[in-house]
Design a protein around this motif. Sequence first.
Motif, PDB file in Angstrom:
ATOM      1  N   MET A 410       0.798  -1.230   0.000  1.00 54.00           N
ATOM      2  CA  MET A 410       0.000   0.000   0.000  1.00 54.00           C
ATOM      3  C   MET A 410       0.831   1.280   0.000  1.00 54.00           C
ATOM      4  N   PHE A 411       2.029   1.221   0.599  1.00 57.19           N
ATOM      5  CA  PHE A 411       2.843   2.430   0.711  1.00 57.19           C
ATOM      6  C   PHE A 411       4.255   2.281   0.164  1.00 57.19           C
ATOM      7  N   GLY A 412       4.679   1.046  -0.061  1.00 51.73           N
ATOM      8  CA  GLY A 412       6.028   0.799  -0.553  1.00 51.73           C
ATOM      9  C   GLY A 412       7.016   0.549   0.578  1.00 51.73           C
ATOM     10  N   SER A 413       8.041  -0.257   0.282  1.00 49.59           N
ATOM     11  CA  SER A 413       9.114  -0.508   1.248  1.00 49.59           C
ATOM     12  C   SER A 413      10.411  -0.722   0.490  1.00 49.59           C
ATOM     13  N   VAL A 414      11.528  -0.549   1.174  1.00 50.36           N
ATOM     14  CA  VAL A 414      12.825  -0.650   0.520  1.00 50.36           C
ATOM     15  C   VAL A 414      13.878  -1.057   1.550  1.00 50.36           C
ATOM     16  N   TRP A 415      14.893  -1.794   1.082  1.00 55.87           N
ATOM     17  CA  TRP A 415      16.083  -2.093   1.884  1.00 55.87           C
ATOM     18  C   TRP A 415      17.217  -1.192   1.417  1.00 55.87           C
ATOM     19  N   VAL A 416      17.961  -0.626   2.353  1.00 53.93           N
ATOM     20  CA  VAL A 416      19.128   0.183   2.017  1.00 53.93           C
ATOM     21  C   VAL A 416      20.285  -0.247   2.905  1.00 53.93           C
TER      22      VAL A 416
END
Length: 484
Positions: A410-416
């Motif tokens: 729904m909002f997006g996610s990311v690994w950094v």
Amino acid sequence: MKVLRNDYGSLRPPPIGAWTPELTVTVVIPAYDCQDELDRTLATLAAQTYPAHLLDVVVVDDGSDPPLRAEGAKVVRVREGWGRGNARNVGARTATGDVIHWLDADMILAPDHIEAHMRWHHLLDYAVVIGDIVFGDDFDSGTAQPYTAKMLAETRRLRDAGSNAYLLHTGATTSVSARLLADAGGVDPRLNMAEDTELGYRLAQAGAVFIPDGEARSLHVGESTVMRRQQEVHRHNWSYLGDHIPDLRWLRSHPRRQWLVPYVQVTVEAAGYEATRATVDSALAGSVPDVAVTLVGPWSLLSEGRRSNLDDPLLDLRLLHNLYAHEPRVSFAWKAPESVAPTPYLLSVPPGWVLGADSVARLVALDEGLVSVALEESASGVVSARLERTAAFARARRVGGELDALVDEMFGSVWVGGHEYGLATAEDAEPIAGDPAKWRALAARRRDEIRALEAQVAALREELAQAKEEPAKTGLATFLRRVI
């Protein structure tokens, strides 16, 4: 049902007049010394197409003299306090409907206005519906408020507004489920202007989707106060909205001030004294000043009884409590909070890892529902920090299911990578404010580096000058290969 950010376009409300309502709605009208306007508003409510047995009206009389009359409505007279926020709060406590519909006392509604609102609430229990308002003498000649029209045009009617959709939330004609309102904390009774904007912000943090319905038509006779006295209204409201709404960054331009609601809440598990201190201090010293820290540990185990000062088995825990007991930005908790609403971000950092000066600002700027920061691999897996957007996780809880997966959808996610965003172990991190010796050592190293670079630049300039004078002797081609 899942809605991505504020893009409600996947919802398909039924045509007006072609569906069967089930939910009850209470219309709450705060009013003060406006009998004629109120009579006109109540008359348009009496003519609504929404079933009468599902609709009731509460008029909150905010101290009018003489008291207001309201035929066909329940009148509640304010006994303590005054102002719109207080009156709305009294009305919300009195309301019994599944949905609460806020309405100003000087509005004229189209006959299907309430029905248009309620279509959305039957589809989505975390919808906040915003009615369409024109200002003028009648529906045909009335005009929209310029700011509202501009924002709707630029955001596909808020579908692309993202986290800023709440800025169009107004008490003139909006509706919200009673449960969502309660989850957001209700109306703040202390605010007598801009209480609707502040409530809209907290509804957003509770997971709301804001839906402007062009078919929910209404008329405000004449211009609004904002249209007539915009600068004065802003001067008044902005004196306190900065405290309540961290998203309004331009109201928090002071580099050192503290505010009622933090922008980012950092949680750190209490471990070794030095390691935990390094993490907490780095969070408080970053470029984002409105950060607060929650130290998580078994604080109730710390007694005031006689003990060995140096051999206390809880010594490190006690030292941390001593260190931050009088720091207003640090609080102590037994367990990490599930939600930090109305704070918009929760950042969890393992002890012993230090945030860089701009780490928080850069992580927030990614504008994701969840940012996972890989720090190092261990025998049990990847050690990581997490930045959670409060609104995203609140929405996921409302939908139900595996939270991280729902937030990603729904909002997006990311690994950094942690190094990429300035995180390092306490041993490897650059010193932060509060350790003058380390700062002096760092400054000395930086000065040496600058001197070396200055010397290199001077040498290159000298070579370039010689090359211009004697290109054949100095080998200009070789020189250029070196510096390009």
